[in-house]
Design an enzyme around this catalytic site. Structure first.
Site, PDB file in Angstrom:
ATOM      1  N   ASN A  11       1.716  -5.266  12.148  1.00 34.28           N
ATOM      2  CA  ASN A  11       0.530  -4.978  11.333  1.00 34.28           C
ATOM      3  C   ASN A  11      -0.243  -3.857  12.002  1.00 34.28           C
ATOM      4  O   ASN A  11      -0.266  -3.746  13.224  1.00 34.28           O
ATOM      5  CB  ASN A  11      -0.350  -6.233  11.227  1.00 34.28           C
ATOM      6  CG  ASN A  11      -1.428  -6.095  10.173  1.00 34.28           C
ATOM      7  OD1 ASN A  11      -1.152  -5.755   9.017  1.00 34.28           O
ATOM      8  ND2 ASN A  11      -2.670  -6.335  10.546  1.00 34.28           N
TER       9      ASN A  11
ATOM     10  N   SER B 139      -3.291  -9.187   7.703  1.00 34.09           N
ATOM     11  CA  SER B 139      -4.214  -9.473   8.793  1.00 34.09           C
ATOM     12  C   SER B 139      -4.436 -10.976   8.940  1.00 34.09           C
ATOM     13  O   SER B 139      -5.212 -11.410   9.790  1.00 34.09           O
ATOM     14  CB  SER B 139      -5.534  -8.740   8.567  1.00 34.09           C
ATOM     15  OG  SER B 139      -5.905  -8.840   7.220  1.00 34.09           O
TER      16      SER B 139
ATOM     17  N   GLN C 210       1.948 -12.693  -0.225  1.00 32.27           N
ATOM     18  CA  GLN C 210       0.595 -12.851  -0.789  1.00 32.27           C
ATOM     19  C   GLN C 210       0.376 -11.841  -1.909  1.00 32.27           C
ATOM     20  O   GLN C 210      -0.616 -11.899  -2.608  1.00 32.27           O
ATOM     21  CB  GLN C 210      -0.451 -12.596   0.290  1.00 32.27           C
ATOM     22  CG  GLN C 210      -0.383 -13.561   1.450  1.00 32.27           C
ATOM     23  CD  GLN C 210      -1.277 -13.102   2.591  1.00 32.27           C
ATOM     24  OE1 GLN C 210      -2.466 -13.410   2.645  1.00 32.27           O
ATOM     25  NE2 GLN C 210      -0.709 -12.347   3.512  1.00 32.27           N
TER      26      GLN C 210
ATOM     27  N   PHE D 196      -6.223  -5.512  -2.482  1.00 28.36           N
ATOM     28  CA  PHE D 196      -7.267  -6.190  -3.248  1.00 28.36           C
ATOM     29  C   PHE D 196      -8.234  -6.986  -2.383  1.00 28.36           C
ATOM     30  O   PHE D 196      -9.282  -7.376  -2.823  1.00 28.36           O
ATOM     31  CB  PHE D 196      -6.633  -7.129  -4.285  1.00 28.36           C
ATOM     32  CG  PHE D 196      -5.886  -6.386  -5.350  1.00 28.36           C
ATOM     33  CD1 PHE D 196      -6.560  -5.602  -6.270  1.00 28.36           C
ATOM     34  CD2 PHE D 196      -4.506  -6.476  -5.434  1.00 28.36           C
ATOM     35  CE1 PHE D 196      -5.872  -4.920  -7.263  1.00 28.36           C
ATOM     36  CE2 PHE D 196      -3.811  -5.797  -6.433  1.00 28.36           C
ATOM     37  CZ  PHE D 196      -4.497  -5.017  -7.343  1.00 28.36           C
ATOM     38  N   ARG D 197      -7.853  -7.283  -1.150  1.00 24.07           N
ATOM     39  CA  ARG D 197      -8.692  -8.180  -0.358  1.00 24.07           C
ATOM     40  C   ARG D 197      -9.253  -7.603   0.941  1.00 24.07           C
ATOM     41  O   ARG D 197     -10.055  -8.254   1.593  1.00 24.07           O
ATOM     42  CB  ARG D 197      -7.910  -9.454  -0.003  1.00 24.07           C
ATOM     43  CG  ARG D 197      -7.728 -10.361  -1.198  1.00 24.07           C
ATOM     44  CD  ARG D 197      -6.899 -11.563  -0.807  1.00 24.07           C
ATOM     45  NE  ARG D 197      -6.397 -12.241  -1.988  1.00 24.07           N
ATOM     46  CZ  ARG D 197      -6.920 -13.347  -2.488  1.00 24.07           C
ATOM     47  NH1 ARG D 197      -7.927 -13.920  -1.916  1.00 24.07           N
ATOM     48  NH2 ARG D 197      -6.395 -13.898  -3.567  1.00 24.07           N
TER      49      ARG D 197
ATOM     50  N   ASP E 279       2.033  -8.199  -7.081  1.00 19.06           N
ATOM     51  CA  ASP E 279       2.592  -7.096  -7.870  1.00 19.06           C
ATOM     52  C   ASP E 279       4.053  -7.288  -8.263  1.00 19.06           C
ATOM     53  O   ASP E 279       4.600  -6.499  -9.035  1.00 19.06           O
ATOM     54  CB  ASP E 279       2.446  -5.779  -7.094  1.00 19.06           C
ATOM     55  CG  ASP E 279       2.924  -5.908  -5.647  1.00 19.06           C
ATOM     56  OD1 ASP E 279       4.043  -6.410  -5.430  1.00 19.06           O
ATOM     57  OD2 ASP E 279       2.167  -5.509  -4.734  1.00 19.06           O
TER      58      ASP E 279
ATOM     59  N   HIS F 239       0.521 -16.327  -4.079  1.00 15.02           N
ATOM     60  CA  HIS F 239      -0.691 -16.167  -4.898  1.00 15.02           C
ATOM     61  C   HIS F 239      -0.348 -15.841  -6.354  1.00 15.02           C
ATOM     62  O   HIS F 239      -1.179 -15.307  -7.088  1.00 15.02           O
ATOM     63  CB  HIS F 239      -1.601 -15.077  -4.317  1.00 15.02           C
ATOM     64  CG  HIS F 239      -2.249 -15.473  -3.025  1.00 15.02           C
ATOM     65  ND1 HIS F 239      -2.501 -14.582  -2.013  1.00 15.02           N
ATOM     66  CD2 HIS F 239      -2.681 -16.678  -2.569  1.00 15.02           C
ATOM     67  CE1 HIS F 239      -3.068 -15.229  -0.994  1.00 15.02           C
ATOM     68  NE2 HIS F 239      -3.179 -16.492  -1.305  1.00 15.02           N
TER      69      HIS F 239
ATOM     70  N   THR G 260       0.821  -1.213   0.000  1.00 17.20           N
ATOM     71  CA  THR G 260       0.000   0.000   0.000  1.00 17.20           C
ATOM     72  C   THR G 260       0.859   1.269   0.000  1.00 17.20           C
ATOM     73  O   THR G 260       0.465   2.274  -0.588  1.00 17.20           O
ATOM     74  CB  THR G 260      -0.999   0.024   1.182  1.00 17.20           C
ATOM     75  OG1 THR G 260      -0.329  -0.406   2.357  1.00 17.20           O
ATOM     76  CG2 THR G 260      -2.172  -0.880   0.921  1.00 17.20           C
TER      77      THR G 260
ATOM     78  N   CYS H   9       0.879 -25.149 -24.276  1.00 16.31           N
ATOM     79  CA  CYS H   9       2.285 -25.533 -24.489  1.00 16.31           C
ATOM     80  C   CYS H   9       3.217 -25.088 -23.367  1.00 16.31           C
ATOM     81  O   CYS H   9       4.393 -25.437 -23.351  1.00 16.31           O
ATOM     82  CB  CYS H   9       2.797 -24.991 -25.831  1.00 16.31           C
ATOM     83  SG  CYS H   9       3.071 -23.206 -25.829  1.00 16.31           S
TER      84      CYS H   9
HETATM   85 ZN    ZN Z   1       1.148 -22.224 -26.579  1.00 17.73          ZN
END
Ligand code: ZN
Length: 239
Positions: free
Chosen positions: A212, A188, A102, A33-34, A105, A120, A26, A131
């Site tokens: 945190n 968190s 997590q 995002f969560r 970015d 993630h 941040t 492929c």
């Molecule tokens: Zn491919």
């Protein structure tokens, strides 16, 4: 004083497993995002769109939603902040650092940390499901729906989608097992199975620190808990 104890624990450890969450990004301007005010919960439908199921159902619309929700076009404008750089500094000073993040970015990797486990996945690349060829961010941005150059399959992002398996868990546990200290920053600990990792660490009796802003449901698992602004605390740790 918690901060002094934490600083000493970090200074004394030769190897540290660092678990990071949205609170680390941040400060680079990247939205959480969560979190409850974050993008995930702003619209529950987003969880549906960012799923494995939706990718296979409608890959063209999936890519449009995916780029929009994760603001993928803006990604190149973000850079590591001093929390990322602090973790690189620890490595430069001779510590064995494994970052288990997590965040999707890629900023820990950009900051230069050698051992980063992207729990993630990452927004910075995608893979051909047919492929296995890998493609970087500029390629993904060049077309509305990126397809594989060789087999023309629509690419699948390297982010873990809802419904995708987590493939890095064992590697994360191994990193914790091999580290002298566990440092948890800016999360968190609400997302499973990531939040199994502090319990695992606790079961091994590893010394541990949590920094945190808000209290977490897992505070009791840690030796040292600091509820404060992460950027501020890291600046103090650097001194
Ligand atoms: Zn491919």
């Amino acid at each position: 004083m918690h901060l002094e104890t934490a600083a000493k624990m970090i200074a004394d450890a030769s190897s540290v497993a660092v678990l990071t969450g949205a609170g680390v990004s941040t400060a680079s301007g990247i939205p959480d995002f969560r979190s409850t005010t974050g993008l995930w919960t702003a619209d529950e439908a987003r969880e549906y769109y960012i799923s494995n199921h939706y990718f296979y159902k409608d890959p063209v619309d999936f890519w449009q939603k995916y780029k929009d929700i994760f603001r993928v076009k803006l990604l190149k404008d973000y850079g590591p902040n001093h929390v990322h750089r602090y973790l690189k500094e620890l490595e430069v000073h001779g510590k064995q650092i494994t970052v288990i993040t997590q965040n999707v970015d890629g900023l820990h990797t950009i900051a230069g940390n050698e051992h980063v486990i992207e729990y993630h996945g990452t927004l910075n690349s995608a893979t051909c499901p047919n492929c296995g060829s890998s493609y970087d961010l500029p390629y993904l941005l060049a077309a509305e729906t990126p397809v594989c150059e060789t087999c023309k399959h629509v690419l699948k992002p390297d982010v873990v989608l809802f419904g995708d398996p987590i493939t890095e868990h064992d590697k994360a546990e191994q990193a914790i097992q091999q580290s002298e200290l566990v440092l948890v920053l800016g999360t968190s600990l609400l997302v499973s199975p990531f939040n199994i990792l502090p319990e695992y660490s606790n079961s091994l009796g590893k010394p541990s620190i949590l920094i945190n802003r808000e209290p977490t449901v897992m505070d009791d698992l840690f030796d040292i808990v600091i509820h404060d602004d992460l950027s501020k605390i890291v600046q103090q740790l650097q001194k």
